[in-house]
Motif scaffolding. Structure first.
Motif, mmCIF file in Angstrom:
data_model
loop_
_atom_site.group_PDB
_atom_site.id
_atom_site.type_symbol
_atom_site.label_atom_id
_atom_site.label_comp_id
_atom_site.label_asym_id
_atom_site.label_seq_id
_atom_site.Cartn_x
_atom_site.Cartn_y
_atom_site.Cartn_z
ATOM 1 N N PRO A 6 -30.326 16.006 -1.277
ATOM 2 C CA PRO A 6 -29.889 16.412 0.066
ATOM 3 C C PRO A 6 -31.055 16.419 1.048
ATOM 4 C CG PRO A 6 -30.264 18.348 -1.256
ATOM 5 C CD PRO A 6 -30.613 17.157 -2.126
ATOM 6 N N VAL A 7 -31.833 15.367 1.103
ATOM 7 C CA VAL A 7 -33.013 15.378 1.948
ATOM 8 C C VAL A 7 -33.113 14.091 2.732
ATOM 9 C CG1 VAL A 7 -34.248 16.810 0.302
ATOM 10 C CG2 VAL A 7 -34.504 14.339 0.189
ATOM 11 N N GLU A 306 -37.526 8.028 -10.850
ATOM 12 C CA GLU A 306 -36.378 8.941 -10.831
ATOM 13 C C GLU A 306 -36.774 10.411 -10.835
ATOM 14 O OE1 GLU A 306 -33.267 8.013 -10.484
ATOM 15 O OE2 GLU A 306 -33.794 5.895 -10.453
ATOM 16 N N THR A 307 -38.038 10.708 -10.652
ATOM 17 C CA THR A 307 -38.491 12.098 -10.771
ATOM 18 C C THR A 307 -37.807 13.018 -9.767
ATOM 19 O OG1 THR A 307 -40.644 11.428 -11.643
ATOM 20 C CG2 THR A 307 -40.499 13.613 -10.644
ATOM 21 N N ALA A 308 -37.700 12.610 -8.522
ATOM 22 C CA ALA A 308 -37.075 13.471 -7.508
ATOM 23 C C ALA A 308 -35.611 13.731 -7.844
ATOM 24 C CB ALA A 308 -37.212 12.845 -6.126
ATOM 25 N N GLU A 309 -34.913 12.714 -8.346
ATOM 26 C CA GLU A 309 -33.514 12.904 -8.734
ATOM 27 C C GLU A 309 -33.409 13.894 -9.890
ATOM 28 O OE1 GLU A 309 -29.445 12.550 -8.662
ATOM 29 O OE2 GLU A 309 -30.871 11.722 -7.224
ATOM 30 N N LEU A 348 -37.326 18.405 -1.346
ATOM 31 C CA LEU A 348 -36.251 19.201 -1.946
ATOM 32 C C LEU A 348 -36.405 20.688 -1.654
ATOM 33 C CD1 LEU A 348 -35.991 17.446 -5.425
ATOM 34 C CD2 LEU A 348 -34.427 17.197 -3.493
ATOM 35 N N VAL A 349 -37.659 21.131 -1.391
ATOM 36 C CA VAL A 349 -37.885 22.561 -1.169
ATOM 37 C C VAL A 349 -38.586 22.843 0.151
ATOM 38 C CG1 VAL A 349 -37.886 23.144 -3.618
ATOM 39 C CG2 VAL A 349 -40.031 22.462 -2.522
#
Length: 544
Positions: A6-7, A306-309, A348-349
């Motif tokens: 969601p970014v 794929e780390t962020a996912e 993400l944060v």
């Protein structure tokens, strides 16, 4: 249904001018063990040797592609002549009997390049123009061909060693991280970044005679299908797993991407169910999660495609706990990886702001990486654990969260790799990793050599850590001056200045004290806020 990221990540290209820049991380070097002739041995000349042919056409293609890739991207500008002269020293690195010399025949005339073996001249050629790329590649390939015929040592080492040594010598003059990777290791590198064999993303183990799901890759089909840790795998495509080795079962799970597979699974004490999955190429898992009291600890081992996912999925899972009081991102030992993934993971944060700035000679390397609207945790307190092995993309994430006062960084000074590499595919299947930009943290300081100075230092021993914890309770960060001094650094910076700052919190391998300190601070909101405020809040407030 697990939500997608969601970014938003904004890349503002060609963002000049910047106030500063930087570079660093450790280069993987290649060492070649050459077979050296005895000093007393006589040179062997062409008429005495029946040499096999050297594929000069392939060499020419690789060299031409490499120089075209290098010239616009290196941090400093270099000519074709310079690159080729550096690389030709690779012949001598394999066979010391060979030598390359420049001979100035007369003033105002081009120098002559001479290839010799044991002081016996093999060939001479006039040097072309500084940036006549085609002519210089021709000289390199011709010299390699002649040396190949004359040197048994060179032929024993082989063509790939010839290329490797050329690029090793060339990159020795640049930075520690630019490098050439031959075809075979390049395949391994690409697999680490993107995955290789197609499977379902399960790790299995034996427990009390049963085959048990011990880990689930968040990128794989099994995760999406709802497979759970601890379930027993009874059969694969109807074949019983009873009595089978784990390696054998893993072979059953592998197959062509897009092919179907049936898994018979059961929770202990319950009836089994059959899941039909579609195999996919699954990148190696890089995020692992566990709980510590009311904290979720998310260990990130690298930054792959794929780390962020993965992190998004684990964050979503953690946020289902109504008693969750904080997060710990464990980046200790994380050597980095894909820069874009570090930015997206940060988003993400982090609600909004600049995550990192990259600056290079090539305009395409100049970016401001900004994020917006991505805090999945709604401001939940965060601690980031780092150590002396934390590098590259992992440092980018930690620096961004610290500079925006979004997390407290705990541990030791990090490695200090502030260079970004661009990857070029070569015609022989090898890859060039070329440093083309320096990295600046949001407060404009360079990670190059400096690394991250944590708000809470754990590498000075138990007594020093206890004093820092006690000081937090009194509203003070003992290392405040060192932290602010690190944020005041601007590129270029003297090595002595870097060493002075890093000396305050020596780089070390992480210990249990890091996580214990994180637990203590996250459980005390006032201490947490005090640690955050050790970071300057704007560019005008970063003098110690």
């Amino acid at each position: 249904m697990i939500p997608r990221l969601p970014v938003k990540v904004f890349v503002l290209k060609h963002a000049l001018p910047f106030r500063s820049s930087f570079s660093s991380v450790c280069r993987v070097g290649f060492v070649f063990f050459a077979v050296f002739w005895s000093v007393a041995a006589q040179p062997v000349y062409a008429e005495e040797v029946a040499a096999g042919p050297l594929d000069t056409a392939l060499l020419r293609n690789v060299m031409t592609s490499a120089l075209h890739f290098l010239q616009p991207r290196t941090l400093e500008s270099h000519t074709s002549r310079t690159f080729c002269l550096w690389g030709l020293d690779g012949l001598t690195a394999i066979d010391p009997a060979l030598s390359i010399d420049e001979v100035q025949q007369a003033p105002q005339k081009p120098a002559t390049l001479r290839l010799s073996m044991a002081q016996h001249s093999l060939t001479e050629v006039s040097e072309p123009g500084e940036n006549d790329l085609g002519a210089w590649v021709g000289i390199v390939v011709s010299a390699m061909g002649t040396a190949w015929q004359q040197s048994a040592t060179l032929r024993t080492a082989g063509r790939e060693a010839l290329l490797q040594s050329f690029f090793d010598e060339l990159f020795n003059h640049l930075d520690p991280y630019s490098r050439y990777v031959g075809p075979a290791p390049a395949i391994v590198d690409r697999s680490a970044r993107t995955g290789s064999d197609a499977n379902v993303g399960l790790t299995l183990s034996h427990e009390n005679g049963a085959v048990v799901v011990s880990a689930i890759n968040a990128n794989g089909p099994a995760w999406a299908a709802g497979v759970n840790l601890g379930q027993h795998l009874l059969a694969v495509d109807g074949r019983s797993t009873r009595g089978q080795e784990i390696g054998t079962i893993e072979d059953w799970l592998n197959g062509a991407a897009g092919s179907h597979i049936s898994l018979t699974l059961a929770d202990p004490g319950r009836r089994h169910a059959v899941l039909r999955l579609t195999r996919a190429v699954v990148p190696p898992q890089t995020v692992f999660s566990y709980t510590r009291g009311h904290l979720a600890v998310l260990r990130i081992t690298a930054f792959s495609t794929e780390t962020a996912e993965e992190l998004s999925q684990y964050l979503d899972q953690a946020m289902q706990d109504p008693k969750l009081s904080g997060l710990v991102f464990d980046l200790r030992g994380d050597r980095g990886g894909v820069l874009q993934q570090a930015v997206t993971a940060t988003a993400l944060v982090l609600d909004r702001g600049v995550a990192v700035v990259t600056k290079g000679r090539d305009p395409k390397a100049n970016h401001i990486w900004a994020v917006q609207g991505g805090d999945m945790t709604h401001g939940l307190p965060i601690a980031v654990l780092v150590d002396g092995r934390t590098a590259s993309a992992a440092e980018i994430m930690a620096a961004a969260l610290a500079d925006h006062r979004r997390a407290v960084v705990i541990g030791s000074s990090t490695l200090g790799k502030g260079l970004v590499q661009s990857i070029g595919q070569m015609p022989n299947g090898g890859e060039l990793f070329v440093t083309w930009s320096r990295v600046l943290a949001p407060l404009e300081w360079p990670l190059q050599g400096l690394g991250i100075t944590p708000q809470i230092c754990t590498s000075r021993g138990e007594a020093a850590l206890e004093k820092q914890i006690q000081a937090l309770a009194q509203g003070t960060v003992l290392d405040r001056d060192a932290i602010r001094a690190s944020r005041a650094v601007r590129y270029p910076v003297a090595v002595s200045r870097i060493l002075d700052i890093r000396r305050n919190c020596p780089a070390a391998i992480g210990t249990d004290a890091d996580l214990q300190a994180a637990q203590t601070i996250l459980q005390k909101p006032n201490d947490y806020r005090t640690a955050l405020e050790a970071i300057p809040d704007d560019l005008g407030d970063n003098a110690p």
